[in-house]
Design a protein around this motif. Structure first.
Motif, PDB file in Angstrom:
ATOM      1  N   LYS A  25      38.375  35.320  26.781  1.00 28.82           N
ATOM      2  CA  LYS A  25      37.314  34.391  27.179  1.00 28.82           C
ATOM      3  C   LYS A  25      36.277  35.190  27.950  1.00 28.82           C
ATOM      4  O   LYS A  25      36.191  35.133  29.184  1.00 28.82           O
ATOM      5  N   TYR A  26      35.488  35.937  27.204  1.00 28.14           N
ATOM      6  CA  TYR A  26      34.615  36.940  27.814  1.00 28.14           C
ATOM      7  C   TYR A  26      33.472  36.355  28.649  1.00 28.14           C
ATOM      8  O   TYR A  26      33.186  36.886  29.735  1.00 28.14           O
ATOM      9  N   PRO A  27      32.797  35.279  28.209  1.00 30.05           N
ATOM     10  CA  PRO A  27      31.756  34.709  29.083  1.00 30.05           C
ATOM     11  C   PRO A  27      32.316  34.256  30.427  1.00 30.05           C
ATOM     12  O   PRO A  27      31.681  34.453  31.477  1.00 30.05           O
ATOM     13  N   GLU A  28      33.512  33.636  30.405  1.00 33.56           N
ATOM     14  CA  GLU A  28      34.135  33.206  31.658  1.00 33.56           C
ATOM     15  C   GLU A  28      34.512  34.418  32.523  1.00 33.56           C
ATOM     16  O   GLU A  28      34.387  34.376  33.759  1.00 33.56           O
ATOM     17  N   ALA A  29      34.962  35.486  31.883  1.00 31.38           N
ATOM     18  CA  ALA A  29      35.303  36.698  32.623  1.00 31.38           C
ATOM     19  C   ALA A  29      34.070  37.278  33.291  1.00 31.38           C
ATOM     20  O   ALA A  29      34.108  37.683  34.462  1.00 31.38           O
ATOM     21  N   ILE A  30      32.968  37.319  32.569  1.00 28.91           N
ATOM     22  CA  ILE A  30      31.719  37.852  33.129  1.00 28.91           C
ATOM     23  C   ILE A  30      31.287  37.026  34.333  1.00 28.91           C
ATOM     24  O   ILE A  30      30.939  37.564  35.387  1.00 28.91           O
ATOM     25  N   ALA A  31      31.319  35.708  34.184  1.00 30.78           N
ATOM     26  CA  ALA A  31      30.893  34.824  35.281  1.00 30.78           C
ATOM     27  C   ALA A  31      31.779  35.013  36.514  1.00 30.78           C
ATOM     28  O   ALA A  31      31.277  35.060  37.649  1.00 30.78           O
ATOM     29  N   ALA A  32      33.092  35.121  36.301  1.00 33.55           N
ATOM     30  CA  ALA A  32      34.018  35.266  37.433  1.00 33.55           C
ATOM     31  C   ALA A  32      33.817  36.596  38.152  1.00 33.55           C
ATOM     32  O   ALA A  32      33.805  36.639  39.396  1.00 33.55           O
ATOM     33  N   ILE A  33      33.666  37.675  37.400  1.00 35.06           N
ATOM     34  CA  ILE A  33      33.487  38.985  38.036  1.00 35.06           C
ATOM     35  C   ILE A  33      32.153  39.049  38.778  1.00 35.06           C
ATOM     36  O   ILE A  33      32.075  39.591  39.897  1.00 35.06           O
TER      37      ILE A  33
END
Length: 429
Positions: free
Chosen positions: A181-189
């Protein structure tokens, strides 16, 4: 299992596994008054502690000390009886969380999760201890590759404990990445990084990889270059930056970074030199003008060999041979392939050297090398037999030429061409 991208990912978030609580005798408020409350806005109602036995308190303290000191046998010997027989639910909960740490340290993550859940479900933990252990449970889930449970546990911890930390968002970013879930990963980081002036360098690895997986190569490259600028002497930062730039096909930028490091004496490993040489070759193939980049690739390899950093292996000499060949340095290419031949496990270097010898009309030497290469094993056997036929033809050995062409005709890659030649010669069967 989630594949690891070109950027080397961490196996998981580092876990703080020291025990997180020291029991307090009910009614003794002095230590509680002095201790900073970690979750002052928690929605969970603070339970009443039922630990009144000084004997139990001492046993708990001794058991948790044993956990922190990595004394597994002593910790189990002290804490298990408390779990089994103490009248205090609070003492049992503390013992369970101590044993959870023991199991985790012993590699039994699933067992640690079970014990930690029992400690939390016990219901007698004070809020500060409860929420610290709930966050630890999220870390355990991540280590056990139960990524969605890790995310959900952090969400619950954040909602009930009313606390946000950079590390908690980074943990979720790690889990989201592994769930693809790459968009969610980007947002979290990015959220994690916004909450601290000292973000962990490893967070950038997740961010860069997530950008790369979503086709955002420019953003990944920007992060990589920023990380390198902040840590110019860190070889891992250089490796990550180069890897991301290569993924984004930004070869000139990757070469520039590595050449700068080379000028500063920061290329210290064989991998550094070989990667730079390969970068030059790839950039030449993509630019349509391969001679100059190939010349630079050969120079990089020669420098590494002369310094003893690049080892004398068949693979490295074959790479040098390819670089010299692409730069029109046929004598240098031949010399490199000839050095590779005695060290190589297959016959590929023989074939390359034989091809160069044919170009130099040294047919007899070429024939011997090519035959040796075929005997050692080559990937494209038909092509090798076509070269062998060419060497035989140069020697005016018609039977040898026909025999080699007949072998080439048995390979699907060269079947049509070989059969056409045989037919033209009237030698087809």
């Amino acid at each position: 299992m989630k594949r690891v991208p070109l950027i080397k990912m961490l196996a998981g978030t580092a876990l703080a596994l020291a025990v997180v609580s020291t029991p307090v005798i009910a009614g003794d408020s002095s230590s509680k008054d002095k201790k900073e409350v970690l979750y002052p806005n928690a929605t969970r109602k603070e339970p009443k502690l039922d630990l009144t036995s000084e004997k139990d308190q001492k046993a708990i303290n001794d058991g948790l000390d044993a956990v922190n000191n990595q004394d597994k046998d002593k910790a189990i010997q002290i804490l298990q009886p408390i779990v089994d027989g103490s009248k205090s639910k609070y003492a049992q909960a503390l013992a369970l969380q101590g044993l959870a740490n023991v199991h985790y340290n012993d590699g039994d993550v699933k067992g640690a999760i079970d014990l930690l859940k029992r400690a939390l479900d016990n219901g007698t933990m004070p809020n500060d201890t409860y929420f610290q252990l709930e966050y630890m449970l999220a870390q355990f889930y991540l280590a056990d590759e139960q990524y969605q449970l890790s995310i959900d546990t952090v969400d619950k911890w954040r909602a009930e404990g009313k606390k946000e930390t950079a590390e908690s968002y980074a943990l979720q970013g790690n889990a989201y990445y592994r769930l693809e879930k790459y968009p969610e990963a980007i947002a979290a980081i990015k959220k994690a990084q916004s909450m601290t002036d000292k973000p962990n360098d490893s967070w950038n690895q997740i961010l860069m990889a997530s950008y790369s997986e979503t086709g955002q190569g420019d953003q990944a490259a920007q992060v990589a270059q920023q990380q390198l600028a902040a840590n110019p002497n860190d070889p891992n930062a250089l490796t990550n930056a180069v890897a991301v730039l290569m993924q984004a096909q930004k070869y000139p930028e990757a070469i520039s970074l590595m050449e700068k490091a080379r000028a500063n004496g920061q290329l210290k490993t064989e991998k550094d030199y070989v990667n730079l040489a390969k970068l030059y070759l790839v950039s030449g193939q993509n630019s349509g003008d391969q001679k100059e980049p190939a010349t630079k690739a050969a120079a990089v390899l020669q420098e590494g060999l002369s310094k003893g950093i690049v080892t004398q292996t068949a693979e490295n000499y074959q790479l040098l041979g390819a670089a010299n060949y692409m730069s029109d340095n046929t004598s240098g290419a031949l010399a490199a392939y000839q050095k590779a031949i005695p060290m190589a496990k297959d016959g590929e270097a023989n074939i390359r050297a034989g091809q160069l010898l044919i170009q130099d009309s040294k047919f007899s030497e070429a024939k011997g090398l090519i035959q040796q290469g075929i005997d050692k094993g080559v990937q494209h056997k038909g092509t090798a037999y076509m070269l062998l036929a060419e060497a035989c033809r140069g020697l005016k050995d018609k039977p040898g030429t026909i025999a080699a062409m007949e072998k080439a005709a048995q390979d699907p890659e060269t079947e049509a061409k070989a059969k056409a030649w045989l037919k033209a010669q009237g030698a087809s069967k």
